[in-house]
Design an enzyme around this catalytic site. Structure first.
Site, PDB file in Angstrom:
ATOM      1  CB  SER A 202      -1.346  -0.196   0.811  1.00  0.00           C
ATOM      2  OG  SER A 202      -2.050   0.690   0.707  1.00  0.00           O
ATOM      3  CG  ASP A 308      -6.785  -3.385  -3.643  1.00  0.00           C
ATOM      4  OD1 ASP A 308      -7.500  -2.438  -2.527  1.00  0.00           O
ATOM      5  OD2 ASP A 308      -5.629  -3.031  -3.645  1.00  0.00           O
ATOM      6  CG  HIS A 339      -5.298  -3.445   0.395  1.00  0.00           C
ATOM      7  ND1 HIS A 339      -5.151  -2.100  -0.749  1.00  0.00           N
ATOM      8  CD2 HIS A 339      -4.589  -2.383   1.669  1.00  0.00           C
ATOM      9  CE1 HIS A 339      -4.030  -1.644   0.217  1.00  0.00           C
ATOM     10  NE2 HIS A 339      -4.162  -1.034   1.235  1.00  0.00           N
TER      11      HIS A 339
END
Length: 661
Positions: A202, A308, A339
């Protein structure tokens, strides 16, 4: 092979004895022995318990907080003591993150910990436990403005990227570091080869992308997991807002307490230069790494969940395409998860593959990983296939056209364009979204227009990024559009909208490397969380119709006027099985995935000027073969009734990282 044990680890004493013996065997060959063959795998011959743990502060040569002093970023390091004692230089695995103190890393939200003297004790995740015994240093960098660093968080901007790049420069002798945050005693990095691999999920992986895009020397590889490639695309989709807040909120969320007090000017800039209109400003251009893919020298091993809904797969797709255009060496894993880190959906294979990847690119071992298939794709929960190249070389953009059917809003999808003047109309309903539209695909409903192929006689694969060009006439001055590709047919998939986003965390633990009292290598196991469904959303994309003329600039619409805009759909790789149908759905607000416009328009689609351009291996011929012939009798989703899918997308906070909530 990775270390994988459910029992108690070796005691520190026995581990040190074993490691010392192994190290001696490696460094001191028997008298008269022939020179050894080149190594193909690093081994855990170093003591983790006895490793050097230290902190330095790297001078970024920036003054982001405006206090008149150059900002220093905190760098926590763990490295094998034996290598230092023998004068052997080692490579570095580096994770630069804003989350080490505010939010934690990984499925268990681990944070850094320190002893009473401020020395590092726990490094989150398994990278240190696993790789330090194998002859690597692990470096955990607090981005500017976070934890023990000076400066301010600027959400992917120059301060974020440069504060991490400065550490790579220091590791290669081009920057200064100090043994304290304010002192004058210098710290040297003479212990490293300067070969650096950056990794992270991320925001952390985003920093890896951004640093790679500077072309910094010494960065040999990056492993971005669910990473952002353009911060504008994190907050907007061609002007349509994806969240009801901007980067100022995110900066405040991760800033250290003292940074919040001293970084008001940076906070205000993030407000002033990132308007919620969706207009693309210079602030967003600074945070777009895709145009600088031409500068990337590092190899790239990208990982992304095709479902995601936080860092959406468009980020991977546009970054991948830009890297490919410039010949960057690359590899990819695409999962069915949301995610989620690969450590939590394919653990043993991930640790083994990452080990070989770093061995090759940081230690120079010829282990063949650079000659293996480029892509691993999850086809069903825990079922994977590989591709020599991705997308496959036979992939060709294929234009599919919507047409009218037997009932309003229930149309066809084929190669042949609709007759001029053919239209469909729907009314934006912000209370509905893609799950509602897909569930009612075979019924006339006012909030969407659906277009469906006949049941397929053979499987049809989509591989890459799609676009949908829409010509629509609105009844109001504002309008948002959504385009969704759906596989209509029964399947068992990862439940990406549930808590965990496709995984369930189990109580059992497995161990990946060595442990100390303050830093365990043992992590909770996971299993796939699945759902039986009648349809699967394959890809999606959105736009504000007011951005029809310029993608980064919105303007009011004139009711009754037709506008044409192209929506970018997220990258995917999906096989629609024989007997299933492929659907294109066009609607307004996609509930919980984009924010609604200020009005509630009806939109009339000009079908002759609307088209989907899909990446299909085999191109139009493959589509034609799949949509002709006799389909198998029992593989289609039930028609005429409401279909079951996963739950509605859960509203997400604009936080690219953290755990799997």
């Amino acid at each position: 092979m990775p270390i994988r044990a459910r029992s108690t680890l070796l005691s520190s004493r026995s581990f040190i004895v074993a490691a010392t013996a192994a190290l001696t065997a490696v460094l001191v060959p028997p008298a008269g022995a022939q020179s050894a063959a080149p190594p193909r795998e690093s081994r855990p011959v170093h003591s983790y318990d006895n490793a050097i743990r230290e902190s330095v502060w790297v001078d970024t040569r920036l003054d982001g907080d405006g206090d008149g002093r150059s900002d220093r970023v905190a760098v926590d390091i763990v490295r094998p003591r034996e290598a230092a004692q023998h004068g052997r230089k080692i490579p570095v695995i580096m994770d630069a993150s804003p989350y080490y103190s505010c939010c934690g890393r990984g499925n268990e939200s681990q944070k850094k910990t320190y002893d009473a003297n401020g020395n590092p004790v726990q490094f989150p995740l398994f990278y240190d436990n696993y790789f330090v015994p194998r002859g690597y240093a692990f470096v955990a960098v607090d981005l500017a403005g976070t934890n023990r660093s000076d400066g301010c968080v600027d959400v992917g901007g120059h301060s974020d990227i440069h504060s991490a790049k400065a550490v790579v420069d220091w590791l290669n002798g081009r920057a200064r570091a100090y043994t304290s945050r304010t002192g004058t005693e210098r710290a040297a990095a003479g212990w490293t080869t300067g070969n650096v691999g950056m990794i992270g999920k991320s925001w952390d992986g985003t920093i890896a992308n951004g640093v790679a895009a500077t072309g910094v020397e010494g960065l040999k590889t990056v492993v971005p997991i669910a990473a952002i490639s353009s911060w504008y695309d994190y907050y907007f989709a061609k002007g349509a807002p994806l969240y009801d807040s901007g980067p100022d909120w995110l900066s405040n969320y991760v800033d250290s307490p003292d940074a919040r007090a001293r970084c008001q000017a940076v906070q205000q800039r993030l407000v002033d230069e990132a308007p919620r209109t969706g207009d693309r400003t210079g602030l967003w251009s600074e945070r777009d790494y895709v145009p600088d893919a031409r500068k990337v020298r590092a190899s790239v091993f990208a990982v992304h969940g095709m479902q995601d809904l936080n860092v959406r797969p468009k980020h991977f797709g546009q970054w991948w395409d830009a890297l490919a255009a410039h010949g960057v060496e690359r590899k990819v894993w695409l999962s069915q998860t949301g995610h989620v880190d690969p450590f939590d959906f394919r653990r043993a294979e991930w640790v083994s593959t990452l080990h070989r990847w770093f061995d090759h690119y940081l230690l120079g071992y010829d282990n063949g990983i650079d000659r293996e298939p480029m892509a691993d794709i999850e086809r069903a929960p825990d079922q994977w296939s590989t591709d020599r190249a991705w997308p496959p070389r036979s992939t060709a953009t294929t234009t599919l056209r919507p047409g009218t059917g037997a009932a309003p809003g229930v149309g066809t999808l084929a190669l042949k364009p609709a007759r001029p003047g053919t239209t469909e109309t729907f009314t934006d309903d912000p209370a509905l979204g893609e799950t509602d539209w897909a569930a009612d695909i075979d019924r006339s409903t006012p909030a969407k227009a659906g277009f469906v192929t006949p049941p397929l006689s053979r499987e049809l694969r989509l591989s890459g990024s799609s676009t949908v060009t829409v010509t629509a006439t609105p009844t109001t001055t504002t309008a948002h559009l959504s385009a969704v590709l759906v596989d209509l047919g029964p399947a068992t998939i990862r439940d990406y909208t549930a808590a965990g986003e496709g995984i369930t965390t189990l109580p059992e633990r497995t161990c990946w490397g060595a442990s100390t009292t303050g830093d365990s290598s043992c992590f909770k196991e996971t299993a796939a969380r699945t759902a039986a469904v009648d349809y699967t959303v394959v890809s999606r994309g959105w736009a504000d119709l007011g951005n029809h003329a310029t993608p980064g600039t919105g303007r009011p619409l004139t009711p009754g006027t037709a506008y044409t805009i192209t929506l970018d759909l997220h990258a995917t790789d999906h096989v629609v099985p024989a007997g299933h149908r492929l659907a294109l759905i066009i609607g307004g607000t996609d509930k919980d995935l984009i924010d609604p416009p200020s009005t509630r328009p009806s939109l009339t689609l000009d079908l002759a000027r609307t088209a989907a351009r899909l990446p299909i291996p085999g191109g139009a011929a493959a589509f034609l073969r799949a949509t002709t012939g006799t389909p198998p009798p029992s593989a289609a989703a039930p028609r005429g009734s409401r279909l079951d899918g996963v739950g509605e997308p859960r509203p997400t906070s604009p936080i690219p990282g953290g755990d799997n909530r």
